[in-house]
Design a protein around this motif. Structure first.
Motif, PDB file in Angstrom:
ATOM      1  N   ARG A  99      96.776 132.813 -22.516  1.00 13.39           N
ATOM      2  CA  ARG A  99      97.479 132.115 -21.442  1.00 13.39           C
ATOM      3  C   ARG A  99      97.674 133.064 -20.272  1.00 13.39           C
ATOM      4  O   ARG A  99      97.925 134.249 -20.470  1.00 13.39           O
ATOM      5  N   PHE A 100      97.626 132.511 -19.068  1.00 14.93           N
ATOM      6  CA  PHE A 100      97.794 133.318 -17.869  1.00 14.93           C
ATOM      7  C   PHE A 100      98.720 132.584 -16.909  1.00 14.93           C
ATOM      8  O   PHE A 100      98.720 131.360 -16.855  1.00 14.93           O
ATOM      9  N   SER A 101      99.517 133.347 -16.179  1.00 12.67           N
ATOM     10  CA  SER A 101     100.508 132.725 -15.306  1.00 12.67           C
ATOM     11  C   SER A 101     100.811 133.624 -14.114  1.00 12.67           C
ATOM     12  O   SER A 101     100.637 134.845 -14.173  1.00 12.67           O
ATOM     13  N   ASN A 102     101.298 132.991 -13.063  1.00 15.55           N
ATOM     14  CA  ASN A 102     101.757 133.691 -11.864  1.00 15.55           C
ATOM     15  C   ASN A 102     103.266 133.490 -11.699  1.00 15.55           C
ATOM     16  O   ASN A 102     103.811 133.677 -10.622  1.00 15.55           O
ATOM     17  N   VAL A 103     103.935 133.090 -12.787  1.00 17.21           N
ATOM     18  CA  VAL A 103     105.346 132.724 -12.733  1.00 17.21           C
ATOM     19  C   VAL A 103     106.220 133.899 -13.159  1.00 17.21           C
ATOM     20  O   VAL A 103     105.942 134.569 -14.164  1.00 17.21           O
ATOM     21  N   GLN A 104     107.279 134.130 -12.394  1.00 17.63           N
ATOM     22  CA  GLN A 104     108.248 135.181 -12.700  1.00 17.63           C
ATOM     23  C   GLN A 104     108.804 134.997 -14.109  1.00 17.63           C
ATOM     24  O   GLN A 104     109.090 133.873 -14.536  1.00 17.63           O
ATOM     25  N   ASP A 105     108.968 136.061 -14.853  1.00 18.22           N
ATOM     26  CA  ASP A 105     109.534 136.096 -16.197  1.00 18.22           C
ATOM     27  C   ASP A 105     108.707 135.357 -17.250  1.00 18.22           C
ATOM     28  O   ASP A 105     109.190 135.103 -18.350  1.00 18.22           O
ATOM     29  N   SER A 106     107.459 135.009 -16.927  1.00 16.85           N
ATOM     30  CA  SER A 106     106.580 134.402 -17.938  1.00 16.85           C
ATOM     31  C   SER A 106     106.067 135.459 -18.904  1.00 16.85           C
ATOM     32  O   SER A 106     105.639 135.141 -20.003  1.00 16.85           O
ATOM     33  N   HIS A 107     106.081 136.722 -18.473  1.00 18.92           N
ATOM     34  CA  HIS A 107     105.547 137.847 -19.240  1.00 18.92           C
ATOM     35  C   HIS A 107     104.074 137.646 -19.582  1.00 18.92           C
ATOM     36  O   HIS A 107     103.576 138.208 -20.557  1.00 18.92           O
ATOM     37  N   GLN A 108     103.400 136.834 -18.769  1.00 20.52           N
ATOM     38  CA  GLN A 108     101.973 136.602 -18.947  1.00 20.52           C
ATOM     39  C   GLN A 108     101.181 137.417 -17.935  1.00 20.52           C
ATOM     40  O   GLN A 108     101.658 137.718 -16.841  1.00 20.52           O
ATOM     41  N   SER A 109      99.969 137.772 -18.323  1.00 19.90           N
ATOM     42  CA  SER A 109      99.043 138.411 -17.399  1.00 19.90           C
ATOM     43  C   SER A 109      98.576 137.377 -16.382  1.00 19.90           C
ATOM     44  O   SER A 109      98.596 136.178 -16.643  1.00 19.90           O
ATOM     45  N   SER A 110      98.159 137.861 -15.226  1.00 20.86           N
ATOM     46  CA  SER A 110      97.609 137.006 -14.176  1.00 20.86           C
ATOM     47  C   SER A 110      96.157 137.385 -13.934  1.00 20.86           C
ATOM     48  O   SER A 110      95.809 138.565 -13.953  1.00 20.86           O
TER      49      SER A 110
END
Length: 196
Positions: A99-110
């Motif tokens: 999973r990838f995200s640009n969302v604050q506090d998602s703790h995901q890579s972008s």
């Protein structure tokens, strides 16, 4: 004797041929990743001042594998390093980012293209490399404090013990020795491109 125009026409002139190097002759970089990175380099040409080297991260690879590639655009040669992904990208800690995200506090890579903004130094991780996201998929990188930094969970002894790297909060964490090398080489104004 031939006239001057005829003599000029008969002269052999050297032909200028521009030979581009074969990029990644050893085939370390997945072709789709390389193709997308080159497209991103052209798309963001106005922002990428230094095009002699680019950096690519293949999040389709397991974290145990060297998947952060330095590609020399002049010689075509490649050097590979290990890098972690975010814990939110791999909640089961399988070693693969899903999973990838640009969302604050998602703790995901972008994923996407980043502008390397030069070396930095933080209070938590110490020496690092600053990144600015260039795409909608990573445009909040600076606000999210997505950087390249050294981490104990990216060290060779952690990998030998666990069979995979640990996970970051979305940063590109590397072994401390690799960070030292990368900080010197990355400089400022080059592109890092991450893809899953």
């Amino acid at each position: 004797m031939a006239s001057a125009p005829v003599r000029a026409a008969l002269e052999v002139r050297p032909i200028q041929i521009s030979v581009r190097p074969t990029l990644d002759p050893a085939g370390l970089i997945r072709p789709e990743l390389l193709s997308r990175a080159r497209e991103a380099l052209d798309f963001h040409a106005g922002r990428i001042a230094n095009r002699d080297r680019i950096y690519l991260v293949d999040f389709a690879m397991h974290s145990a594998e060297p998947r952060l590639f330095e590609l020399n655009m002049i010689s075509g040669e490649v050097e590979a390093f290990r890098t972690a992904h975010g814990r939110g990208s791999d909640p089961e800690h399988s070693g693969f980012a899903h999973r990838f995200s640009n969302v604050q506090d998602s703790h995901q890579s972008s994923v996407g293209a980043y502008l390397i903004a030069g070396p930095g130094h933080g209070t938590i991780h110490g020496p690092n490399v600053l990144l600015d996201g260039l795409d909608y998929t990573n445009s909040l990188a600076r606000q999210r404090a997505i950087i390249i930094h050294g981490a104990d969970y990216a060290e060779p002894d952690f990998l030998a013990r666990e069979g995979k790297l640990g996970r970051s909060f979305g940063c590109f964490s590397t072994a401390h020795a690799d960070l030292h090398t990368l900080r010197q080489r990355m400089g400022e104004g080059r592109m890092l491109f991450a893809f899953g």
